[in-house]
Write a protein that holds these residues in place. Sequence first.
Motif, PDB file in Angstrom:
ATOM      1  N   ASP A 120      -8.397 -19.854 -13.002  1.00 45.09           N
ATOM      2  CA  ASP A 120      -7.414 -18.768 -13.057  1.00 45.09           C
ATOM      3  C   ASP A 120      -8.188 -17.502 -12.713  1.00 45.09           C
ATOM      4  N   ALA A 121      -7.925 -16.895 -11.526  1.00 45.08           N
ATOM      5  CA  ALA A 121      -8.828 -15.857 -11.030  1.00 45.08           C
ATOM      6  C   ALA A 121      -8.124 -14.714 -10.315  1.00 45.08           C
ATOM      7  N   PRO A 122      -7.237 -13.990 -11.004  1.00 45.52           N
ATOM      8  CA  PRO A 122      -6.620 -12.824 -10.363  1.00 45.52           C
ATOM      9  C   PRO A 122      -7.665 -11.802  -9.931  1.00 45.52           C
ATOM     10  N   ILE A 123      -7.299 -10.981  -8.958  1.00 42.12           N
ATOM     11  CA  ILE A 123      -8.251 -10.054  -8.332  1.00 42.12           C
ATOM     12  C   ILE A 123      -7.721  -8.631  -8.379  1.00 42.12           C
ATOM     13  N   SER A 124      -8.639  -7.675  -8.259  1.00 40.33           N
ATOM     14  CA  SER A 124      -8.258  -6.268  -8.235  1.00 40.33           C
ATOM     15  C   SER A 124      -9.297  -5.486  -7.451  1.00 40.33           C
ATOM     16  N   GLY A 125      -8.867  -4.350  -6.903  1.00 40.87           N
ATOM     17  CA  GLY A 125      -9.805  -3.473  -6.217  1.00 40.87           C
ATOM     18  C   GLY A 125      -9.338  -2.971  -4.867  1.00 40.87           C
ATOM     19  N   GLY A 126      -8.341  -3.634  -4.284  1.00 34.79           N
ATOM     20  CA  GLY A 126      -7.833  -3.180  -3.003  1.00 34.79           C
ATOM     21  C   GLY A 126      -8.553  -3.802  -1.819  1.00 34.79           C
ATOM     22  N   ALA A 127      -7.967  -3.586  -0.640  1.00 31.39           N
ATOM     23  CA  ALA A 127      -8.447  -4.239   0.573  1.00 31.39           C
ATOM     24  C   ALA A 127      -9.866  -3.829   0.934  1.00 31.39           C
ATOM     25  N   GLU A 134     -16.897  -6.072  -3.119  1.00 30.10           N
ATOM     26  CA  GLU A 134     -17.071  -5.281  -4.345  1.00 30.10           C
ATOM     27  C   GLU A 134     -15.869  -5.336  -5.268  1.00 30.10           C
ATOM     28  N   MET A 135     -14.916  -6.214  -4.995  1.00 26.42           N
ATOM     29  CA  MET A 135     -13.721  -6.290  -5.834  1.00 26.42           C
ATOM     30  C   MET A 135     -14.050  -6.921  -7.192  1.00 26.42           C
ATOM     31  N   THR A 136     -13.055  -6.928  -8.059  1.00 26.87           N
ATOM     32  CA  THR A 136     -13.187  -7.509  -9.388  1.00 26.87           C
ATOM     33  C   THR A 136     -12.369  -8.790  -9.464  1.00 26.87           C
ATOM     34  N   VAL A 152     -19.312 -19.263  -4.858  1.00 24.49           N
ATOM     35  CA  VAL A 152     -18.226 -18.796  -3.995  1.00 24.49           C
ATOM     36  C   VAL A 152     -17.616 -17.522  -4.575  1.00 24.49           C
ATOM     37  N   LEU A 153     -17.376 -17.513  -5.882  1.00 24.26           N
ATOM     38  CA  LEU A 153     -16.822 -16.333  -6.531  1.00 24.26           C
ATOM     39  C   LEU A 153     -17.760 -15.139  -6.373  1.00 24.26           C
ATOM     40  N   ASP A 154     -19.045 -15.371  -6.617  1.00 22.41           N
ATOM     41  CA  ASP A 154     -20.025 -14.283  -6.522  1.00 22.41           C
ATOM     42  C   ASP A 154     -20.123 -13.722  -5.116  1.00 22.41           C
ATOM     43  N   ALA A 155     -19.877 -14.559  -4.116  1.00 19.59           N
ATOM     44  CA  ALA A 155     -19.925 -14.089  -2.727  1.00 19.59           C
ATOM     45  C   ALA A 155     -18.773 -13.146  -2.404  1.00 19.59           C
ATOM     46  N   MET A 156     -17.663 -13.266  -3.130  1.00 22.70           N
ATOM     47  CA  MET A 156     -16.472 -12.476  -2.809  1.00 22.70           C
ATOM     48  C   MET A 156     -16.312 -11.226  -3.647  1.00 22.70           C
ATOM     49  N   ALA A 157     -16.975 -11.156  -4.804  1.00 20.65           N
ATOM     50  CA  ALA A 157     -16.682 -10.083  -5.763  1.00 20.65           C
ATOM     51  C   ALA A 157     -17.943  -9.411  -6.277  1.00 20.65           C
ATOM     52  N   GLY A 158     -17.822  -8.124  -6.569  1.00 17.04           N
ATOM     53  CA  GLY A 158     -18.915  -7.396  -7.206  1.00 17.04           C
ATOM     54  C   GLY A 158     -19.000  -7.707  -8.680  1.00 17.04           C
ATOM     55  N   LYS A 159     -17.833  -7.957  -9.292  1.00 13.99           N
ATOM     56  CA  LYS A 159     -17.759  -8.282 -10.710  1.00 13.99           C
ATOM     57  C   LYS A 159     -16.904  -9.535 -10.879  1.00 13.99           C
TER      58      LYS A 159
END
Length: 297
Positions: A120-127, A134-136, A152-159
């Motif tokens: 379960d991995a909703p995202i935030s931060g904008g395009a 750098e998204m969350t 994979v998660l770490d590659a896509m997000a800053g947090k």
Amino acid sequence: MTSVAGLVGLGAMGKGMAQSLRRAGYAPHVFDVRPEIASAFAEEGGAFASPSLAALAGQCDVIVSVVVNAAQTEAVLFGPGGCAAAMRPGSVFVMCSTVDPNWSIALEKRLHALGLLYIDAPISGGAAKAASGEMTMMTSGAPAAYAKAESVLDAMAGKVYKLGDSAGAGSKVKIINQLLAGVHIAAAAEAMALGLREGVDAAALYEVITHSAGNSWMFENRMAHVLAADYTPLSAVDIFVKDLGLVLDMARASKFPLPLSSTAHQMFMQASTAGFATEDDSAVIKIFPGIELPKKS
């Protein structure tokens, strides 16, 4: 890197996330309901355009779904030619949409019954933050799912926040984030509308507020759209009709009062029914009477 990554949905957020995967050394398999979008992304190099969801699922250990809502996620997994039937046992489905937490909890059980893992991995931060990695991500899931998908998660997000060992917690935190985001946009629009009504120079008001205690990230970001008279939908009005509806649904289940969320939801619904449903969510300012909005220069 052992995991083969796939990504479904090359919209404003999904395309940036796929770019981040590619930049991190993955060659993601991508799918979009608009085949030309997936093909164009693959032609840039370092990615493969999948002809179908089933084809993508058969190639990947980790599938990241970046679609709008629960209904679209359901179609990705269980619709005709969907992912679920073609995923290999032990592979991971990462769900990035904003959904009812109870729906996400139920989805985890459905996938586990098929021998599949779920985050379960909703995202935030904008395009922009999605594109820069750098998204969350607000995540929850079983340790076995993280073991396979964490890189994979770490590659896509800053947090990447790990909020629990089963589904639901990630979606609950995202719902609370959307409460604040929706209320802040509505409040920002109200403040700018009052300034316009009172004859204050819009650019000067923006400059002062963004350097004062009343500022918010949403005021700074969304009121720039108003000043530019650019309502291109990076996040549409109807997204907050949906998301604030989810906020209120979650609170209603425990009879918890949310007066500000209720008002903001009504504002977005008014904007939607007034014809601004698919415009940028900053278009909620258009519901205020007797003001002249900035025009494109």
